[in-house]
Design a protein around this motif. Sequence first.
Motif, PDB file in Angstrom:
ATOM      1  N   CYS B  21       0.849  -1.204   0.000  1.00 10.79           N
ATOM      2  CA  CYS B  21       0.000   0.000   0.000  1.00 10.79           C
ATOM      3  C   CYS B  21       0.879   1.246   0.000  1.00 10.79           C
ATOM      4  CB  CYS B  21      -0.929   0.009   1.203  1.00 10.79           C
ATOM      5  SG  CYS B  21      -2.091  -1.368   1.238  1.00 10.79           S
ATOM      6  N   HIS B  22       1.977   1.170   0.760  1.00 12.66           N
ATOM      7  CA  HIS B  22       2.910   2.308   0.753  1.00 12.66           C
ATOM      8  C   HIS B  22       3.557   2.476  -0.628  1.00 12.66           C
ATOM      9  CE1 HIS B  22       2.425   2.652   5.103  1.00 12.66           C
ATOM     10  NE2 HIS B  22       2.995   3.841   4.983  1.00 12.66           N
ATOM     11  N   LEU B  87      -6.337   1.773   4.755  1.00 12.91           N
ATOM     12  CA  LEU B  87      -5.732   1.752   3.421  1.00 12.91           C
ATOM     13  C   LEU B  87      -5.421   0.318   2.997  1.00 12.91           C
ATOM     14  CD1 LEU B  87      -4.481   3.496   1.088  1.00 12.91           C
ATOM     15  CD2 LEU B  87      -2.322   3.362   2.329  1.00 12.91           C
ATOM     16  N   GLY B  88      -6.159  -0.187   2.031  1.00  9.51           N
ATOM     17  CA  GLY B  88      -5.852  -1.507   1.479  1.00  9.51           C
ATOM     18  C   GLY B  88      -6.595  -2.645   2.157  1.00  9.51           C
ATOM     19  N   GLY B 150      -8.480  -2.642  -1.857  1.00  7.27           N
ATOM     20  CA  GLY B 150      -7.591  -2.902  -2.988  1.00  7.27           C
ATOM     21  C   GLY B 150      -6.326  -3.552  -2.477  1.00  7.27           C
ATOM     22  N   CYS B 151      -5.729  -4.415  -3.274  1.00  4.29           N
ATOM     23  CA  CYS B 151      -4.503  -5.090  -2.854  1.00  4.29           C
ATOM     24  C   CYS B 151      -3.489  -5.040  -3.985  1.00  4.29           C
ATOM     25  CB  CYS B 151      -4.792  -6.537  -2.442  1.00  4.29           C
ATOM     26  SG  CYS B 151      -3.358  -7.422  -1.817  1.00  4.29           S
ATOM     27  N   VAL B 176     -13.896   1.130  -6.661  1.00  2.86           N
ATOM     28  CA  VAL B 176     -12.744   0.350  -6.208  1.00  2.86           C
ATOM     29  C   VAL B 176     -13.198  -1.083  -6.036  1.00  2.86           C
ATOM     30  CG1 VAL B 176     -11.465   2.159  -5.020  1.00  2.86           C
ATOM     31  CG2 VAL B 176     -13.304   0.966  -3.833  1.00  2.86           C
ATOM     32  N   LYS B 177     -12.249  -2.012  -5.959  1.00  2.00           N
ATOM     33  CA  LYS B 177     -12.622  -3.398  -5.699  1.00  2.00           C
ATOM     34  C   LYS B 177     -11.685  -4.008  -4.671  1.00  2.00           C
ATOM     35  CE  LYS B 177      -9.977  -5.799  -9.323  1.00  2.00           C
ATOM     36  NZ  LYS B 177      -9.031  -6.463  -8.451  1.00  2.00           N
ATOM     37  N   PHE B 178     -12.176  -5.045  -4.001  1.00  2.00           N
ATOM     38  CA  PHE B 178     -11.292  -5.838  -3.160  1.00  2.00           C
ATOM     39  C   PHE B 178     -10.321  -6.571  -4.084  1.00  2.00           C
ATOM     40  CE2 PHE B 178     -15.314  -5.776  -0.639  1.00  2.00           C
ATOM     41  CZ  PHE B 178     -14.831  -5.069   0.444  1.00  2.00           C
ATOM     42  N   GLY B 179      -9.147  -6.839  -3.591  1.00  2.00           N
ATOM     43  CA  GLY B 179      -8.200  -7.624  -4.384  1.00  2.00           C
ATOM     44  C   GLY B 179      -7.362  -6.756  -5.302  1.00  2.00           C
TER      45      GLY B 179
END
Lengths: 237, 179
Positions: B21-22, B87-88, B150-151, B176-179
């Motif tokens: 995420c960073h 975040l994330g 988000g990942c 946005v989506k997961f993953g």
Amino acid sequence: MPQKRISIRIDGELVSTVEGKTILEAARDAGRRIPSLCHMDGLTDVGACRLCLVDLGGGGRLAPACTTPVQEGQAVITNSPRLLAYRRVILELLLTERNHICSVCVANGNCELQALASALGVTSVRFPYRYPNLPLDLSRDRFVLDQNRCILCTRCVRVCADVEGAHVWDVKGRGIYSRLISDLDQPWASAASCTDCGKCVQSCPTGALAEKGKAVEEMVKQTWQVTNAAERKRAVL
Amino acid sequence: MIAAGEKIKLATVWLDGCSGCHMSILDLDEGILSVAERADLVYSPLVDTVEFPEGVDVALVEGAVSSLEDASKLQSVRARSRVLVALGDCAVTGNVPAMRNRLPVKQIMQRLYIEGADVNPGVPASGVPPLLAQARPLHEFVKVDFYLPGCPPDPKAILSVLTDVLAGRAPKLPAVKFG
Ligand code: SF4
Ligand code: SF4
Ligand code: FES
């Protein structure tokens, strides 16, 4: 026998359709998509996921669009803050019930559950995650069943029973303890009725049923092929 | 409210995540310049501050809460920040760190530090924070003001949220989506 034409209102708009269609079909013909998960073109609808709930007015209870037939004079609301709230709750419950770790999922980017959550603005889940301990069935050569990602939509059950005619899949248990099983709850590889056709895999809306050897994001389902096969079969019968 | 011309205090925090995420924050590209004009980075794995400071305007928190240390860090981040953003996916859902949740911590330690060790088998007793029984998302510990899944999360989504916050608006999330 020619089908009788009828008129209904969808979100206020007058729509002409034919008797025998479901609200979901009539809405789609009119260019309106009602969110759905357990519905798949070509399969018999069972109304399992409740995402397609619509408001038939009069303050009565909501009805699943995929199993409710159109009726002359019907006024259907397909979208409202109340419906959106219910749809979000359903998606959040599906996401907490099993282990949906999209970032490491074969279906990431091609998953109907993930896409609906994104489309309906589900950015977090308000219910405590359950993180259940669930098995994978890797016994078969070409396919894998990962219970962590199954949403019990029964698309695989229906396609196998109705289109392939094998009826390998079923659901055992109740509520959150329900599980998809093959034959009499035995490893998929020893399910003698399985023809290895893969229709279930292509029909599964999530990463629960997948082809072996696919890495993250690689499992793209050919659902339309199964729909074509189902419709050909229906035409022959 | 932040007065015009005044810089806001921005912090980023790294709990149980992979730092992806960073990396996504760094991926803002030239967008980072517009953020830098309006914000001072007062705490982050990218700067040297040791203590999480008081009076932070916006804290972006990456990672799940996996250890006692994560939990107490998160409490002070919450107490000292006006807006806290998860975040994330690890921060929002538990994500990959939560894949251990089905196993007892003892069993994981045994497997990693004893069965898996070539030399000096033994579970470290000092210098590492004790793990919680499960890795869990931020909002199960503190109030989260905003979720950015988000990942990793899309840099464009991070920029859009930061831009809104810097302008004093309630953030409006792009799809946005997961993953
Ligand atoms: S099945 Fe869909 S929702 Fe579940 S982990 Fe995979 S991509 Fe995510
Ligand atoms: S395995 Fe897939 S198709 Fe079958 S019930 Fe589960 S989610 Fe539905
Ligand atoms: S699509 Fe109608 S209930 Fe699932």
